[in-house]
Every structure is written in C-alpha cells, then in structure tokens.
Design a protein around this motif. Sequence first.
Motif, PDB file in Angstrom:
ATOM      1  N   TYR A  73       0.834  -1.203   0.000  1.00 15.54           N
ATOM      2  CA  TYR A  73       0.000   0.000   0.000  1.00 15.54           C
ATOM      3  C   TYR A  73       0.870   1.255   0.000  1.00 15.54           C
ATOM      4  CZ  TYR A  73      -4.628  -2.092   0.717  1.00 15.54           C
ATOM      5  OH  TYR A  73      -5.815  -2.767   0.553  1.00 15.54           O
ATOM      6  N   LEU A  74       1.927   1.230   0.789  1.00 14.10           N
ATOM      7  CA  LEU A  74       2.819   2.377   0.878  1.00 14.10           C
ATOM      8  C   LEU A  74       3.481   2.660  -0.464  1.00 14.10           C
ATOM      9  CD1 LEU A  74       4.180   4.389   2.927  1.00 14.10           C
ATOM     10  CD2 LEU A  74       6.026   2.720   3.084  1.00 14.10           C
ATOM     11  N   LEU A  75       3.960   1.617  -1.135  1.00 14.20           N
ATOM     12  CA  LEU A  75       4.714   1.789  -2.374  1.00 14.20           C
ATOM     13  C   LEU A  75       3.820   2.139  -3.561  1.00 14.20           C
ATOM     14  CD1 LEU A  75       7.189  -1.216  -2.027  1.00 14.20           C
ATOM     15  CD2 LEU A  75       7.723   1.209  -1.757  1.00 14.20           C
ATOM     16  N   PHE A  76       2.641   1.507  -3.651  1.00 12.80           N
ATOM     17  CA  PHE A  76       1.825   1.643  -4.848  1.00 12.80           C
ATOM     18  C   PHE A  76       0.608   2.547  -4.671  1.00 12.80           C
ATOM     19  CE2 PHE A  76       3.571  -2.818  -5.443  1.00 12.80           C
ATOM     20  CZ  PHE A  76       4.617  -2.383  -6.249  1.00 12.80           C
ATOM     21  N   PHE A  77       0.191   2.772  -3.439  1.00 15.81           N
ATOM     22  CA  PHE A  77      -0.972   3.611  -3.182  1.00 15.81           C
ATOM     23  C   PHE A  77      -0.556   4.997  -2.700  1.00 15.81           C
ATOM     24  CE2 PHE A  77      -4.781   4.740  -0.516  1.00 15.81           C
ATOM     25  CZ  PHE A  77      -5.686   4.813  -1.564  1.00 15.81           C
ATOM     26  N   GLY A  78       0.526   5.051  -1.916  1.00 14.22           N
ATOM     27  CA  GLY A  78       0.988   6.323  -1.378  1.00 14.22           C
ATOM     28  C   GLY A  78       1.286   7.382  -2.417  1.00 14.22           C
ATOM     29  N   SER A 130       0.030  14.210   2.834  1.00 19.00           N
ATOM     30  CA  SER A 130      -0.708  12.968   2.625  1.00 19.00           C
ATOM     31  C   SER A 130      -0.010  11.789   3.305  1.00 19.00           C
ATOM     32  CB  SER A 130      -0.854  12.688   1.126  1.00 19.00           C
ATOM     33  OG  SER A 130       0.420  12.550   0.515  1.00 19.00           O
ATOM     34  N   TRP A 131       1.333  11.845   3.415  1.00 22.97           N
ATOM     35  CA  TRP A 131       2.055  10.775   4.097  1.00 22.97           C
ATOM     36  C   TRP A 131       1.703  10.731   5.582  1.00 22.97           C
ATOM     37  CZ3 TRP A 131       3.867   7.308   1.031  1.00 22.97           C
ATOM     38  CH2 TRP A 131       4.388   7.643  -0.214  1.00 22.97           C
ATOM     39  N   GLN A 132       1.449  11.903   6.170  1.00 23.32           N
ATOM     40  CA  GLN A 132       1.083  11.956   7.587  1.00 23.32           C
ATOM     41  C   GLN A 132      -0.344  11.478   7.824  1.00 23.32           C
ATOM     42  OE1 GLN A 132       2.530  16.109   7.633  1.00 23.32           O
ATOM     43  NE2 GLN A 132       3.414  15.621   9.641  1.00 23.32           N
ATOM     44  N   VAL A 133      -1.102  11.320   6.753  1.00 24.38           N
ATOM     45  CA  VAL A 133      -2.436  10.735   6.839  1.00 24.38           C
ATOM     46  C   VAL A 133      -2.387   9.239   6.557  1.00 24.38           C
ATOM     47  CG1 VAL A 133      -4.752  10.710   5.813  1.00 24.38           C
ATOM     48  CG2 VAL A 133      -3.596  12.884   6.236  1.00 24.38           C
ATOM     49  N   LEU A 134      -1.631   8.850   5.521  1.00 24.61           N
ATOM     50  CA  LEU A 134      -1.614   7.459   5.088  1.00 24.61           C
ATOM     51  C   LEU A 134      -0.836   6.556   6.044  1.00 24.61           C
ATOM     52  CD1 LEU A 134      -2.235   5.298   2.939  1.00 24.61           C
ATOM     53  CD2 LEU A 134      -0.120   5.977   1.785  1.00 24.61           C
ATOM     54  N   VAL A 135       0.356   6.974   6.475  1.00 26.81           N
ATOM     55  CA  VAL A 135       1.212   6.097   7.280  1.00 26.81           C
ATOM     56  C   VAL A 135       0.560   5.706   8.610  1.00 26.81           C
ATOM     57  CG1 VAL A 135       3.443   5.903   8.455  1.00 26.81           C
ATOM     58  CG2 VAL A 135       3.318   6.867   6.152  1.00 26.81           C
ATOM     59  N   PRO A 136      -0.062   6.616   9.368  1.00 25.25           N
ATOM     60  CA  PRO A 136      -0.763   6.165  10.582  1.00 25.25           C
ATOM     61  C   PRO A 136      -1.828   5.115  10.300  1.00 25.25           C
ATOM     62  CG  PRO A 136      -0.461   8.528  10.650  1.00 25.25           C
ATOM     63  CD  PRO A 136      -0.045   8.101   9.283  1.00 25.25           C
ATOM     64  N   GLY A 137      -2.546   5.270   9.181  1.00 21.33           N
ATOM     65  CA  GLY A 137      -3.543   4.267   8.838  1.00 21.33           C
ATOM     66  C   GLY A 137      -2.914   2.914   8.534  1.00 21.33           C
ATOM     67  N   VAL A 177       8.188  -0.534  12.754  1.00 24.00           N
ATOM     68  CA  VAL A 177       9.425   0.240  12.597  1.00 24.00           C
ATOM     69  C   VAL A 177       9.920   0.145  11.157  1.00 24.00           C
ATOM     70  CG1 VAL A 177      11.848   0.417  13.291  1.00 24.00           C
ATOM     71  CG2 VAL A 177      10.078   0.042  15.025  1.00 24.00           C
ATOM     72  N   LEU A 178       9.887  -1.061  10.589  1.00 25.98           N
ATOM     73  CA  LEU A 178      10.293  -1.233   9.194  1.00 25.98           C
ATOM     74  C   LEU A 178       9.399  -0.416   8.259  1.00 25.98           C
ATOM     75  CD1 LEU A 178      10.937  -5.099   9.059  1.00 25.98           C
ATOM     76  CD2 LEU A 178      12.637  -3.275   9.222  1.00 25.98           C
ATOM     77  N   LEU A 179       8.105  -0.411   8.545  1.00 26.53           N
ATOM     78  CA  LEU A 179       7.174   0.345   7.713  1.00 26.53           C
ATOM     79  C   LEU A 179       7.461   1.835   7.762  1.00 26.53           C
ATOM     80  CD1 LEU A 179       4.597   0.280   5.949  1.00 26.53           C
ATOM     81  CD2 LEU A 179       3.268   0.503   8.050  1.00 26.53           C
TER      82      LEU A 179
END
Length: 251
Positions: free
Chosen positions: A36-41, A55-62, A118-120
Amino acid sequence: MSTVLSDTALIFGRYARLTLRSKMQMLFGVLMPLLYLLFFGPLLTRMPLASEGSSWQVLVPGLLLQLALFGASFCGFALILEKQYGVVERMRVTPVSRLALVLGRVLRDTALLTSQSVLLVLAALVMGLRAPLGGILIGFAFVAVTAVALSSFSYTLAMKAAAPQEFGPVVNAATMPTMLLSGLMLPMALAPGWLDVLSRFMPLRYLVDGVRAAYVGDYTAAPLLYGALVAAGLAVLAAAVCTRAFRRAAA
C-alpha cells in the motif's frame, strides 16, 4: 506477582524463539502495508487529505493500524493448531499462571508487530514522510496497545473455535468492515455524512485519528486523548476476557 512475571517471561521466550526461527513470518506480515505504501501512497501525494500535514502523515498512521489490525487478529490460528496437537492442554496442566499463558503470547505478538511497524515507518521516511519524532514514537505505542487488544480477542475466539475453518470466516467478517469504516486508507472526514456517523461506532477510528494528530505534532488534540483512552480500554477489556477464557477452558 513475581511468579506471574517469571512465567510470562518463560512463555514469551518460547514463542519469541519460534518467531525468530521463522524469517518468513517476520517479513510477510508487513508485506501488505508496504505494498500500500509503495503503490498507493504516491497516488495521494498531491491530494489535500487533511487540513494540516501531508498525505504521508495521513496514510502512514492508517497503515500502522492496518498492520496491527490484520497481524493481531489472525494470531489465533496458531493457537488452534496448538489445541489440535495437544500443546495447550499440556501447558494448562503445568503450574504456569493462566495469565502468563496469555501475556506471553500477547507480548510476543506485540513485539513482532511493533518491530514490523518500525520497518514500515523507515520505508515511509525514505519515500517522503516527515513527522516529529514524538509523533512517530506515539504511533508505535498505539500499535503496541492495539496489538495487545486484538491479539487477546483473537486468542479468545481461538479458544472457542474447533477448527481454522470456523475461525477464519469470523475474523474476516470482523476485520474487513473495521478496515473500511475506520478510515485507515483515507480520513473519514472525506466521507458522506451518514458514513462518517457510522464510522464513529468503530473503536479503531479513534486510534487512527489519534495517531494522525500525533504525526502532525498536535499532542494536545482531543483525537489523541480519545484514541489513547479507547486503546487502553480495549487492551484491558481484551486481556481480561482472554484470561477468563483460558481459565474456564482449564476448569
């Protein structure tokens, strides 16, 4: 108390060693959020998803809470297999504390999911995430508490399920609506009014909103307080229910 702690450390050590021997288990759990991070972010980088923050501060917590949701909810599969092979029965006839039998497993799951988170976050930082260190650490704390709650509920269900075929459909039926209605991918503020109201009955939504507030450095915001209270309440309730299930099964 000292007996419970030593028994918990013993059970935790056993399952931690099993996990460390399975590199696939350690890496596979973080695969879906990474995809999701690589292809949706990148699709969201120019979209105004929130009033403050990127948008990263919205997506990553989710994605962090998604990792905890799916990783912890399916922990019970291993317990069902142990029941079928008689491992749980042999453990219950030992003098080990019933609470330790729960806590040892739950702490192993929590440590695994926190390390995966942590890896994410490290991958997200490479891709462009910028968030205060305090917010990132609060996010890890939310993942840990969520893992405690959901893995405990998962083990409770596993104690009642006779086979994986009974366990899997129930977990899927619970996790999919939770993911869709908690705003893990996109904030529910973008949803129609009726959907936003419906999402407020999902406890995970408050955790997601809390982590998002932390990721923009808003440590005194109401969503962060509500999220912390809901997370703590779920963890205490789940641990109590799971311990009771182990004790009743041993009776």
